[in-house]
Design a protein around this motif. Structure first.
Motif, short mmCIF file in Angstrom:
data_model
loop_
_atom_site.label_atom_id
_atom_site.label_comp_id
_atom_site.label_asym_id
_atom_site.label_seq_id
_atom_site.Cartn_x
_atom_site.Cartn_y
_atom_site.Cartn_z
N ALA A 132 8.18 0.35 2.68
CA ALA A 132 6.97 1.18 2.75
C ALA A 132 7.15 2.19 3.87
CB ALA A 132 5.76 0.30 3.03
N GLN A 133 6.27 3.19 3.92
CA GLN A 133 6.33 4.18 5.00
C GLN A 133 4.99 4.24 5.72
OE1 GLN A 133 7.86 8.09 4.12
NE2 GLN A 133 9.48 7.30 2.79
N MET A 134 5.04 4.38 7.03
CA MET A 134 3.82 4.56 7.82
C MET A 134 4.14 5.53 8.95
SD MET A 134 2.53 0.60 8.31
CE MET A 134 0.88 0.90 8.91
N VAL A 147 9.11 -1.44 7.09
CA VAL A 147 8.31 -0.22 7.28
C VAL A 147 9.22 0.87 7.84
CG1 VAL A 147 6.35 0.84 8.43
CG2 VAL A 147 6.24 -1.56 7.71
N GLU A 197 0.30 4.56 13.37
CA GLU A 197 -0.35 3.59 12.49
C GLU A 197 0.42 2.27 12.50
OE1 GLU A 197 -0.39 4.83 8.41
OE2 GLU A 197 -2.25 3.71 7.99
N ALA A 227 -0.31 0.30 15.68
CA ALA A 227 -1.67 -0.26 15.70
C ALA A 227 -1.76 -1.47 14.76
CB ALA A 227 -2.69 0.81 15.30
N VAL A 228 -1.21 -1.33 13.56
CA VAL A 228 -1.28 -2.43 12.58
C VAL A 228 -0.57 -3.67 13.12
CG1 VAL A 228 -0.38 -3.22 10.35
CG2 VAL A 228 -1.62 -1.03 10.52
N PHE A 229 0.62 -3.48 13.70
CA PHE A 229 1.38 -4.66 14.14
C PHE A 229 0.88 -5.23 15.46
CE2 PHE A 229 3.82 -3.12 10.66
CZ PHE A 229 4.12 -4.31 10.00
N PHE A 245 1.01 -5.40 -2.06
CA PHE A 245 1.22 -4.19 -2.87
C PHE A 245 2.70 -3.93 -2.97
CE2 PHE A 245 0.67 -2.53 1.43
CZ PHE A 245 1.76 -1.71 1.58
N ALA A 276 -2.18 -5.73 15.83
CA ALA A 276 -3.24 -6.62 15.33
C ALA A 276 -2.69 -7.87 14.65
CB ALA A 276 -4.15 -5.86 14.37
N VAL A 277 -1.72 -7.69 13.75
CA VAL A 277 -1.32 -8.82 12.90
C VAL A 277 -0.09 -9.57 13.42
CG1 VAL A 277 -2.33 -7.76 10.85
CG2 VAL A 277 0.13 -7.47 11.30
N ILE A 280 10.01 -6.52 8.57
CA ILE A 280 9.01 -7.56 8.88
C ILE A 280 9.59 -8.91 8.50
CG2 ILE A 280 6.58 -8.19 8.70
CD1 ILE A 280 7.24 -5.25 9.49
N ARG A 322 8.83 -7.08 3.75
CA ARG A 322 8.54 -5.67 3.98
C ARG A 322 9.47 -5.06 5.01
NH1 ARG A 322 3.07 -4.86 2.95
NH2 ARG A 322 2.88 -5.22 0.73
#
Lengths: 300, 300
Positions: free
Chosen positions: A182-184, A155, A188, A191-193, A300, A195-196, A133, A153
């Motif tokens: 982090a892991q996703m 992912v 997921e 979908a998250v990216f 986090f 949006a943001v 990111i 970050r």
């Protein structure tokens, strides 16, 4: 610096960077700064770009052929535009050493994983998908810098086929660049990216494109100021990259566009009704949420 | 510094700043830095804010009463939220000296002019409406700085009743702050800023509000990065101020929302159709237009 590489556990003898642009170049510079790798071989489209990468110290050897670069590498980063991934994976499959780790830097993950499955064949377990990111509206190796990923970050979206060791090595490689890993799950992630990140890019491109088409666009732009500059910064992003992201993450982006359209319609209704209190409430909630985010409440 | 005031022709003996926040405080600091005024009297809602303004050197005297502050002033800046303009103009009308120049800093002009006409009475010719294109998502005098207007645009929207001399004096006052002064009709002003400022603010508020309402908003915000930060910077703007702008410029903002909605719908259709070339074309045109703007092609 030696110590950092030992702490993170990242050590590669020969890294192949397929696509030496902002991301690939910065990754190479970061690995070198962390003394986490030996030789770096870079593959890119243009000779001038590769020469610049050598001059910047991002890569040691410029190579025009993907298979040639990957032969003998124990780390391969695929950082070309996503549209080229199929061709790159096809070139990698026959030459990858069994010990080689393959990672990518694509902004979408479901499509990249499908492409990898279709083209890496028996080597699929060696591929640990990732999305750093970080980035900028500027592209090309000239914009690369060793600290691009520091504190940012990354992912990981590991595959069921990945060994625990390969995920650890991929994590260590990105941590050596200073990233927080982090892991996703791929679904997921997308979908998250949507949006943001992906939706805001669409919204910014839409605003600039709409204004640019008007007869009085010169007057409008001449009065655009700092708020407009920041709001539209991401509309200076790379058209080809964002085309690929839109095609790859189309379904999630359509969902996000519909949600946003509904929100915009509810604000339009407040505006049309002259509902001052209702508008102030929306603005105050938005500001409060953004300020909580700026204050690190969601870190986090 | 003396020389600059002479060049610009601005010299006021007593300035009254009605509303000592970011704009009012910065205006006072700029006039003082240019040695363009003698005493500055400030009126504000809170004692602590006014004390801070005195401590910063923005104002010499804190005053709680608008009429008291304006008595004997040869320059009055109205820089409160626009919703308070009616009350301020009512207080000014009976005490304004015939030689006093009144200016404002409201982000909308048709409504401010209507309010001035309704409340300034015979003093209307002394009011030269203005909109300084400067600001920040931070408010309050603590954010004020002498160079806030340096190199920035100020749009004057003169009234038919204004004398040529009053427009020259208003121009000189803003030039003393370092601003580039232009003139527009009030209707044109409100339409232009609905497009390049008011609409982007609505769009940014809408995005943050939409995300903040979701059950997984904490996760979404935790992955928001630099592009999101810049895109939404203006969603940290002052809710009360933007409520007032929306109410004041409702008709133009509804027009802009409709245009933007149509643009978004055409992009949605490209996305739904998987029209990669069409999307890339929109993105490339937007980027090219924004880059021309950044390169100063639309400056004047």
């Amino acid at each position: 610096m030696k110590r950092e590489a030992e702490v993170t556990g990242a050590r590669f003898e020969r890294a192949a960077i397929i696509g030496v642009g902002l991301i690939g170049g910065s990754f190479a510079l970061a690995l070198k700064a962390a003394k986490a790798c030996g030789q770096v071989v870079g593959v890119g489209r243009g000779r001038a770009n590769l020469d610049a990468a050598v001059a910047l110290g991002a890569i040691d050897v410029a190579e025009s052929d993907v298979a040639q670069a990957a032969r003998g590498a124990d780390l391969v980063l695929v950082a070309t535009p996503v549209a080229q991934f199929a061709r790159v994976f096809q070139a990698l499959a026959p030459v990858l050493s069994p010990a080689a780790l393959v990672i990518d830097a694509g902004s979408t993950k479901r499509d990249v994983i499908a492409t990898a499955r279709a083209n890496l064949g028996a080597r699929i377990a060696q591929f640990v998908p990732a999305h750093p990111i970080a980035g900028a509206e500027h592209s090309g190796v000239a914009a690369a810098k060793a600290d691009l990923f520091r504190g940012k970050r990354v992912v990981l979206a590991p595959l069921p086929e990945n060994t625990a060791e390969s995920v650890v090595r991929a994590t260590a490689a990105w941590r050596a660049c200073g990233a927080r890993v982090a892991q996703m799950a791929p679904e997921e992630h997308d979908a998250v990216f949507a949006a943001v990140s992906h939706l805001p890019h669409l919204l910014a491109f839409a605003l600039v494109h709409e204004l640019a088409q008007r007869p009085n666009s010169a007057q409008l732009f001449s009065y655009a100021a700092g708020g407009f500059r920041d709001f539209t910064r991401i509309a200076s992003s790379h058209p080809e990259m964002w085309r690929d992201i839109c095609v790859a993450n189309r379904d999630e982006m359509l969902v996000e566009l519909a949600r946003y359209g509904a929100q915009l319609e509810s604000i339009r209704a407040l505006l049309a009704a002259g509902d001052a209190a209702g508008l102030e409430d929306v603005f105050a909630r938005a500001r409060a949420a953004r300020n909580r985010w700026l204050d690190g409440e969601y870190d986090f």
